[in-house]
Design a protein around this motif. Structure first.
Motif, PDB file in Angstrom:
ATOM      1  N   ILE A  35     -20.757  36.130  -4.364  1.00 35.44           N
ATOM      2  CA  ILE A  35     -19.887  34.967  -4.531  1.00 35.44           C
ATOM      3  C   ILE A  35     -20.230  33.888  -3.509  1.00 35.44           C
ATOM      4  CG2 ILE A  35     -17.504  34.172  -4.347  1.00 35.44           C
ATOM      5  CD1 ILE A  35     -18.045  35.606  -6.914  1.00 35.44           C
ATOM      6  N   ILE A  36     -20.502  34.295  -2.270  1.00 31.78           N
ATOM      7  CA  ILE A  36     -20.848  33.322  -1.225  1.00 31.78           C
ATOM      8  C   ILE A  36     -22.139  32.597  -1.579  1.00 31.78           C
ATOM      9  CG2 ILE A  36     -21.523  33.079   1.192  1.00 31.78           C
ATOM     10  CD1 ILE A  36     -19.708  35.466   1.812  1.00 31.78           C
ATOM     11  N   VAL A  37     -23.144  33.340  -2.033  1.00 34.44           N
ATOM     12  CA  VAL A  37     -24.409  32.719  -2.421  1.00 34.44           C
ATOM     13  C   VAL A  37     -24.193  31.738  -3.569  1.00 34.44           C
ATOM     14  CG1 VAL A  37     -26.700  33.163  -3.366  1.00 34.44           C
ATOM     15  CG2 VAL A  37     -25.782  34.666  -1.602  1.00 34.44           C
ATOM     16  N   GLY A  38     -23.390  32.127  -4.562  1.00 33.81           N
ATOM     17  CA  GLY A  38     -23.101  31.216  -5.656  1.00 33.81           C
ATOM     18  C   GLY A  38     -22.376  29.966  -5.199  1.00 33.81           C
ATOM     19  N   ASN A  39     -21.454  30.117  -4.249  1.00 33.04           N
ATOM     20  CA  ASN A  39     -20.741  28.974  -3.720  1.00 33.04           C
ATOM     21  C   ASN A  39     -21.679  28.021  -2.981  1.00 33.04           C
ATOM     22  OD1 ASN A  39     -18.074  28.458  -1.304  1.00 33.04           O
ATOM     23  ND2 ASN A  39     -18.652  27.256  -3.074  1.00 33.04           N
ATOM     24  N   ILE A  40     -22.627  28.587  -2.237  1.00 28.73           N
ATOM     25  CA  ILE A  40     -23.589  27.755  -1.515  1.00 28.73           C
ATOM     26  C   ILE A  40     -24.464  26.981  -2.491  1.00 28.73           C
ATOM     27  CG2 ILE A  40     -25.580  27.822   0.048  1.00 28.73           C
ATOM     28  CD1 ILE A  40     -24.253  30.290   1.325  1.00 28.73           C
ATOM     29  N   VAL A  41     -24.862  27.627  -3.565  1.00 31.41           N
ATOM     30  CA  VAL A  41     -25.697  26.954  -4.571  1.00 31.41           C
ATOM     31  C   VAL A  41     -24.943  25.789  -5.197  1.00 31.41           C
ATOM     32  CG1 VAL A  41     -26.848  27.238  -6.793  1.00 31.41           C
ATOM     33  CG2 VAL A  41     -27.088  29.002  -5.043  1.00 31.41           C
TER      34      VAL A  41
END
Length: 297
Positions: A86-92
């Motif tokens: 989820i964090i990686v998706g939010n950063i993207v």
């Protein structure tokens, strides 16, 4: 910058050498049994108390506890992995913002951000209910997560009420932008999932005392050359790079000018201006270093 990198690299190398010495001390003096005893003592010292608590008896809390501790034999490995995705998706999604985008595009990104924020809020609430407030607060990363969640909530509230009648929100979108910057802090949550990053940050923390010595040395060098620059070039008012904002007319501006030179940004142009300026305080061009040294430039 080279000094900073050199100090960090030196400290990291010293830590590696020390670690090798601590783990490889076999020799003629130490017998095999003594070596086993030393390794056992190190193992005892390195063991940390297990702060995990048992599952709560309350069914409501047990439901959230099972979610937080999902995977990894009760360590929450799968739950943490899902949060990391989820964090990686939010950063993207944060990187997809650009100037001139349409309102529909911005609304879609905002809705996606609301979803990620809701997930982080659920993570925070689930851990507080499942683990308990005391156990939750003992973990430094949990406190950091709580800070990120609160900043995200403040950002959302200000986005909805920024144009309302609240006087403290009438400062405009500037304050909202400042708070929105805290979204980037979510990236730091990935550090707890990568042991290598933790070692690098730990090395950086260990290097701080040495870096302070480097900063003191740099400040001393800047101080001396700023005083010298004011003494030699205070009469220079105009050049290809020297202007009313960057010159040697006083100590403060001289420090700023030298700092810019230290970054490598046009330092040679400033050097040429001190050699042959286009304007001096007396209206002439005879205040450069060439005239001071009686050279014909």
């Amino acid at each position: 910058m080279n000094l900073f990198i050199g100090v960090i690299f030196l400290r990291f190398t010293e830590n590696q050498i020390e670690a090798r010495k601590n783990h490889k001390i076999r020799g003629i003096i130490i017998t095999e049994n003594q070596q086993k005893w030393i390794e056992m003592q190190r193992l005892i010292i390195s063991i940390k108390p297990d702060l995990r608590v048992g599952a709560p008896q309350n069914r409501f809390r047990r439901f959230f506890y099972d979610i937080v501790m999902w995977g990894g034999n009760g360590t929450g490995l799968k739950f943490d992995l899902c949060i990391m995705v989820i964090i990686v998706g939010n950063i993207v999604t944060m990187a997809l913002t650009y100037e001139g985008s349409s309102n529909a595009y911005d609304d879609a990104l905002n809705n996606i951000n609301y979803f990620f924020t809701a997930v982080f809020i659920f993570e925070c609430i689930a851990k507080i209910i499942g683990l308990g407030i005391k156990k939750y607060w003992l973990n430094t990363w949990n406190r950091f997560d709580l800070f990120v969640v609160i900043s995200s909530l403040v950002d959302i509230i200000m986005s909805f009420l920024g144009g309302g009648g609240f006087s403290f929100l009438r400062v405009g979108p500037q304050l909202a932008r400042v708070i929105r910057v805290f979204r980037v802090a979510r990236l730091l949550k990935l550090i707890k999932s990568f042991e290598g990053l933790q070692k690098i940050i730990q090395t950086l923390i260990f290097s701080l005392p040495s870096l302070m010595n480097v900063l003191a040395l740099l400040f001393l060098v800047f101080f001396m050359f700023s005083v010298l620059g004011v003494f030699l070039f205070s009469s220079i008012t105009q050049g290809a790079m020297i202007n009313s904002y960057m010159n040697f007319s006083n100590f403060g501006l001289a420090m700023i000018t030298l700092f810019r030179c230290s970054t490598g940004e046009g330092w040679w142009t400033i050097m040429y201006d001190t050699v042959s300026p286009t304007l001096c305080k007396d209206g002439s061009t005879n205040c450069g270093s060439c005239k001071l040294l009686h050279y014909d430039c």
